[in-house]
Design a protein around this motif. Structure first.
Motif, PDB file in Angstrom:
ATOM      1  N   PHE A 136       0.808  -1.227   0.000  1.00 54.81           N
ATOM      2  CA  PHE A 136       0.000   0.000   0.000  1.00 54.81           C
ATOM      3  C   PHE A 136       0.834   1.266   0.000  1.00 54.81           C
ATOM      4  CE2 PHE A 136      -3.120  -2.698   2.697  1.00 54.81           C
ATOM      5  CZ  PHE A 136      -3.513  -3.392   1.570  1.00 54.81           C
ATOM      6  N   GLY A 137       2.135   1.142   0.256  1.00 56.14           N
ATOM      7  CA  GLY A 137       2.993   2.317   0.266  1.00 56.14           C
ATOM      8  C   GLY A 137       2.841   3.194   1.480  1.00 56.14           C
ATOM      9  N   LEU A 138       2.351   2.636   2.590  1.00 57.81           N
ATOM     10  CA  LEU A 138       2.182   3.413   3.810  1.00 57.81           C
ATOM     11  C   LEU A 138       2.395   2.516   5.026  1.00 57.81           C
ATOM     12  CD1 LEU A 138      -0.896   2.502   4.873  1.00 57.81           C
ATOM     13  CD2 LEU A 138      -1.583   4.071   3.063  1.00 57.81           C
ATOM     14  N   PRO A 139       2.767   3.103   6.165  1.00 57.30           N
ATOM     15  CA  PRO A 139       2.977   2.280   7.354  1.00 57.30           C
ATOM     16  C   PRO A 139       1.657   1.768   7.911  1.00 57.30           C
ATOM     17  CG  PRO A 139       3.186   4.598   7.908  1.00 57.30           C
ATOM     18  CD  PRO A 139       3.063   4.527   6.409  1.00 57.30           C
ATOM     19  N   ALA A 140       1.710   0.614   8.558  1.00 59.63           N
ATOM     20  CA  ALA A 140       0.503   0.036   9.146  1.00 59.63           C
ATOM     21  C   ALA A 140      -0.132   0.976  10.166  1.00 59.63           C
ATOM     22  CB  ALA A 140       0.832  -1.303   9.792  1.00 59.63           C
ATOM     23  N   ALA A 141       0.686   1.845  10.769  1.00 60.13           N
ATOM     24  CA  ALA A 141       0.157   2.766  11.775  1.00 60.13           C
ATOM     25  C   ALA A 141      -0.906   3.699  11.203  1.00 60.13           C
ATOM     26  CB  ALA A 141       1.289   3.591  12.384  1.00 60.13           C
ATOM     27  N   GLU A 142      -0.839   4.011   9.911  1.00 55.50           N
ATOM     28  CA  GLU A 142      -1.838   4.915   9.328  1.00 55.50           C
ATOM     29  C   GLU A 142      -3.225   4.283   9.287  1.00 55.50           C
ATOM     30  OE1 GLU A 142      -1.037   7.118   5.838  1.00 55.50           O
ATOM     31  OE2 GLU A 142       1.073   7.472   6.341  1.00 55.50           O
ATOM     32  N   LEU A 143      -3.285   2.947   9.415  1.00 51.70           N
ATOM     33  CA  LEU A 143      -4.567   2.245   9.422  1.00 51.70           C
ATOM     34  C   LEU A 143      -4.885   1.678  10.803  1.00 51.70           C
ATOM     35  CD1 LEU A 143      -4.107   0.283   6.064  1.00 51.70           C
ATOM     36  CD2 LEU A 143      -5.426   2.382   6.419  1.00 51.70           C
ATOM     37  N   GLY A 144      -4.087   2.023  11.788  1.00 53.07           N
ATOM     38  CA  GLY A 144      -4.237   1.438  13.108  1.00 53.07           C
ATOM     39  C   GLY A 144      -5.598   1.681  13.733  1.00 53.07           C
ATOM     40  N   GLY A 145      -6.279   0.603  14.096  1.00 47.68           N
ATOM     41  CA  GLY A 145      -7.542   0.694  14.821  1.00 47.68           C
ATOM     42  C   GLY A 145      -8.747   1.041  13.997  1.00 47.68           C
ATOM     43  N   ILE A 146      -8.611   1.178  12.684  1.00 49.81           N
ATOM     44  CA  ILE A 146      -9.752   1.595  11.866  1.00 49.81           C
ATOM     45  C   ILE A 146      -9.960   0.633  10.700  1.00 49.81           C
ATOM     46  CG2 ILE A 146      -9.472   4.028  12.447  1.00 49.81           C
ATOM     47  CD1 ILE A 146      -8.200   4.433   9.660  1.00 49.81           C
ATOM     48  N   ASP A 147     -11.144   0.711  10.108  1.00 52.65           N
ATOM     49  CA  ASP A 147     -11.471   0.019   8.865  1.00 52.65           C
ATOM     50  C   ASP A 147     -11.674   1.072   7.783  1.00 52.65           C
ATOM     51  OD1 ASP A 147     -11.550  -2.539  10.084  1.00 52.65           O
ATOM     52  OD2 ASP A 147     -13.612  -2.198  10.743  1.00 52.65           O
ATOM     53  N   VAL A 148     -11.177   0.789   6.580  1.00 49.58           N
ATOM     54  CA  VAL A 148     -11.341   1.736   5.485  1.00 49.58           C
ATOM     55  C   VAL A 148     -11.786   0.997   4.237  1.00 49.58           C
ATOM     56  CG1 VAL A 148      -9.599   3.317   6.399  1.00 49.58           C
ATOM     57  CG2 VAL A 148      -8.928   1.574   4.748  1.00 49.58           C
ATOM     58  N   ASP A 149     -12.474   1.709   3.367  1.00 44.40           N
ATOM     59  CA  ASP A 149     -12.822   1.175   2.058  1.00 44.40           C
ATOM     60  C   ASP A 149     -11.528   0.925   1.291  1.00 44.40           C
ATOM     61  OD1 ASP A 149     -13.602   0.874  -0.652  1.00 44.40           O
ATOM     62  OD2 ASP A 149     -15.424   2.004  -0.278  1.00 44.40           O
ATOM     63  N   ALA A 150     -11.336  -0.299   0.817  1.00 49.64           N
ATOM     64  CA  ALA A 150     -10.087  -0.644   0.136  1.00 49.64           C
ATOM     65  C   ALA A 150      -9.840   0.223  -1.085  1.00 49.64           C
ATOM     66  CB  ALA A 150     -10.099  -2.114  -0.254  1.00 49.64           C
ATOM     67  N   ALA A 151     -10.895   0.705  -1.723  1.00 53.68           N
ATOM     68  CA  ALA A 151     -10.723   1.547  -2.910  1.00 53.68           C
ATOM     69  C   ALA A 151     -10.010   2.851  -2.574  1.00 53.68           C
ATOM     70  CB  ALA A 151     -12.082   1.840  -3.545  1.00 53.68           C
ATOM     71  N   ALA A 152     -10.138   3.318  -1.322  1.00 58.40           N
ATOM     72  CA  ALA A 152      -9.479   4.557  -0.924  1.00 58.40           C
ATOM     73  C   ALA A 152      -7.967   4.372  -0.819  1.00 58.40           C
ATOM     74  CB  ALA A 152     -10.034   5.039   0.413  1.00 58.40           C
ATOM     75  N   VAL A 153      -7.499   3.137  -0.654  1.00 60.02           N
ATOM     76  CA  VAL A 153      -6.070   2.848  -0.532  1.00 60.02           C
ATOM     77  C   VAL A 153      -5.509   2.282  -1.836  1.00 60.02           C
ATOM     78  CG1 VAL A 153      -4.346   1.489   0.711  1.00 60.02           C
ATOM     79  CG2 VAL A 153      -6.285   2.462   1.953  1.00 60.02           C
ATOM     80  N   LEU A 154      -6.208   1.310  -2.406  1.00 61.38           N
ATOM     81  CA  LEU A 154      -5.731   0.636  -3.616  1.00 61.38           C
ATOM     82  C   LEU A 154      -6.163   1.343  -4.895  1.00 61.38           C
ATOM     83  CD1 LEU A 154      -6.464  -3.060  -2.603  1.00 61.38           C
ATOM     84  CD2 LEU A 154      -4.213  -2.061  -2.975  1.00 61.38           C
ATOM     85  N   GLY A 155      -7.240   2.099  -4.807  1.00 63.84           N
ATOM     86  CA  GLY A 155      -7.838   2.686  -5.998  1.00 63.84           C
ATOM     87  C   GLY A 155      -8.991   1.833  -6.495  1.00 63.84           C
ATOM     88  N   ALA A 156     -10.056   2.489  -6.937  1.00 65.70           N
ATOM     89  CA  ALA A 156     -11.248   1.772  -7.382  1.00 65.70           C
ATOM     90  C   ALA A 156     -10.977   0.816  -8.550  1.00 65.70           C
ATOM     91  CB  ALA A 156     -12.349   2.771  -7.746  1.00 65.70           C
ATOM     92  N   PRO A 157     -10.147   1.177  -9.542  1.00 63.75           N
ATOM     93  CA  PRO A 157      -9.906   0.233 -10.646  1.00 63.75           C
ATOM     94  C   PRO A 157      -9.269  -1.082 -10.199  1.00 63.75           C
ATOM     95  CG  PRO A 157      -9.270   2.463 -11.290  1.00 63.75           C
ATOM     96  CD  PRO A 157      -9.529   2.498  -9.822  1.00 63.75           C
ATOM     97  N   ILE A 158      -8.343  -1.021  -9.263  1.00 63.12           N
ATOM     98  CA  ILE A 158      -7.684  -2.250  -8.807  1.00 63.12           C
ATOM     99  C   ILE A 158      -8.664  -3.117  -8.033  1.00 63.12           C
ATOM    100  CG2 ILE A 158      -5.923  -3.154  -7.232  1.00 63.12           C
ATOM    101  CD1 ILE A 158      -4.127  -0.880  -8.129  1.00 63.12           C
ATOM    102  N   VAL A 159      -9.462  -2.508  -7.155  1.00 60.28           N
ATOM    103  CA  VAL A 159     -10.460  -3.273  -6.414  1.00 60.28           C
ATOM    104  C   VAL A 159     -11.453  -3.913  -7.381  1.00 60.28           C
ATOM    105  CG1 VAL A 159     -12.403  -3.107  -4.805  1.00 60.28           C
ATOM    106  CG2 VAL A 159     -10.229  -1.955  -4.285  1.00 60.28           C
TER     107      VAL A 159
END
Length: 294
Positions: free
Chosen positions: A104-127
């Motif tokens: 993802f190109g970012l540290p795991a700490a940026e996602l610590g304790g939360i859930d996010v839509d994968a498209a916001a990290v990977l991009g909608a086309p990849i998902v």
């Protein structure tokens, strides 16, 4: 006609340093149910194939419930509650904490304790590509190969301090228990400095990460026939009450209640988890020749 399928596999050799394993599931015609998504040493990445993933409660209570075609969940200390109406299907990726930078190109700490839509990290086309390929594949091996292909094209160069790699091995790799002070001494850092750097990269304090790893190993060894006192002793708990305390904190229920609700899931995942700890032991160098003192 009911369908209840579950499959697991290792990723390709290129992804194995970053991904522990894949879990595929397809269920239809079953009774509606609620599943507890428990804290573990892995980030959770889910790509659904049919219905969205229904998250009734996130680990962070400030997040509102939601539905996700694909989800990324960071390391967390509270359970998530996932519901389904008797049908669900998809693939779950168990992502190693340091794999977050690689994929993802970012540290795991940026996602610590939360859930996010994968498209916001990977991009909608990849998902969309991953979900389309999962739905069109005719077997679980083909679905796992599709994820291998797409994620393998996304590998970023990973620059993580060797001291942090060593701490992850010691605290999350499943070996003998180590105190934060011991690990700090091994890498030549003070316990406070190690705690700050580890949390900045992983999203948990070293003590929290070690506690989660121990809890994960213990709960996967449970069965209706095991004695809680034996499980507690085997996994380094002072006594049975300390194991129960961790269950109440991390699962929101007692070990007995959890086994009654979800023992089938334990059976399906315990083998690969054991193998993954052996992989960590064999492929990670315990020593740290190039640690700089601080």
């Amino acid at each position: 006609m009911s369908v209840d399928e579950y499959a697991q596999a290792r990723p390709s050799a290129a992804l194995l340093p970053y991904v522990g394993f894949y879990s595929g599931y397809r269920q239809r015609g079953l009774a509606p149910a609620t599943h507890r998504g428990l804290p573990s040493p892995y980030l959770t990445v889910v790509f659904t194939m049919d219905d969205p993933l229904d998250v009734a409660a996130h680990p962070d209570p400030r997040q509102t419930p939601g539905r996700y075609a694909a989800l990324i969940g960071g390391l967390h200390l509270r359970p998530a509650l996932l519901t389904h109406p008797g049908r669900q299907s998809g693939v779950q990726v168990a992502l190693r904490p340091l794999g977050c930078r690689a994929l993802f190109g970012l540290p795991a700490a940026e996602l610590g304790g939360i859930d996010v839509d994968a498209a916001a990290v990977l991009g909608a086309p990849i998902v969309a590509e991953i979900r389309d390929r999962l739905c069109s594949a005719s077997s679980w091996p083909a679905r796992f190969a599709a994820i291998d292909d797409v994620l393998g094209r996304r590998l970023f160069p990973v620059a993580v301090a060797p001291e942090i790699r060593h701490a992850c091995y010691r605290l999350l790799g499943g070996g003998a228990a180590r105190s934060v002070a011991d690990v700090a001494g091994e890498v030549g850092w003070s316990p406070r400095y190690l705690t700050d750097r580890f949390r900045a990269e992983i999203g948990l304090r070293p003590k929290e990460a070690a506690r989660i790893a121990r809890f994960d190993r213990a709960r996967r060894s449970l069965s209706p026939s095991t004695r809680l006192a034996d499980v507690a002793a085997a996994h380094g708990y002072a006594d049975q009450s300390h194991l129960v305390r961790d269950f109440r904190a991390f699962a929101g229920c007692t070990p007995t209640r959890w086994v009654a609700d979800e023992f089938g899931f334990v059976q399906a995942t315990a083998r690969l988890m054991t193998e993954d700890r052996e992989h960590e032991r064999l492929t990670t160098t315990p020593g740290l020749a190039d640690a700089a003192g601080r």
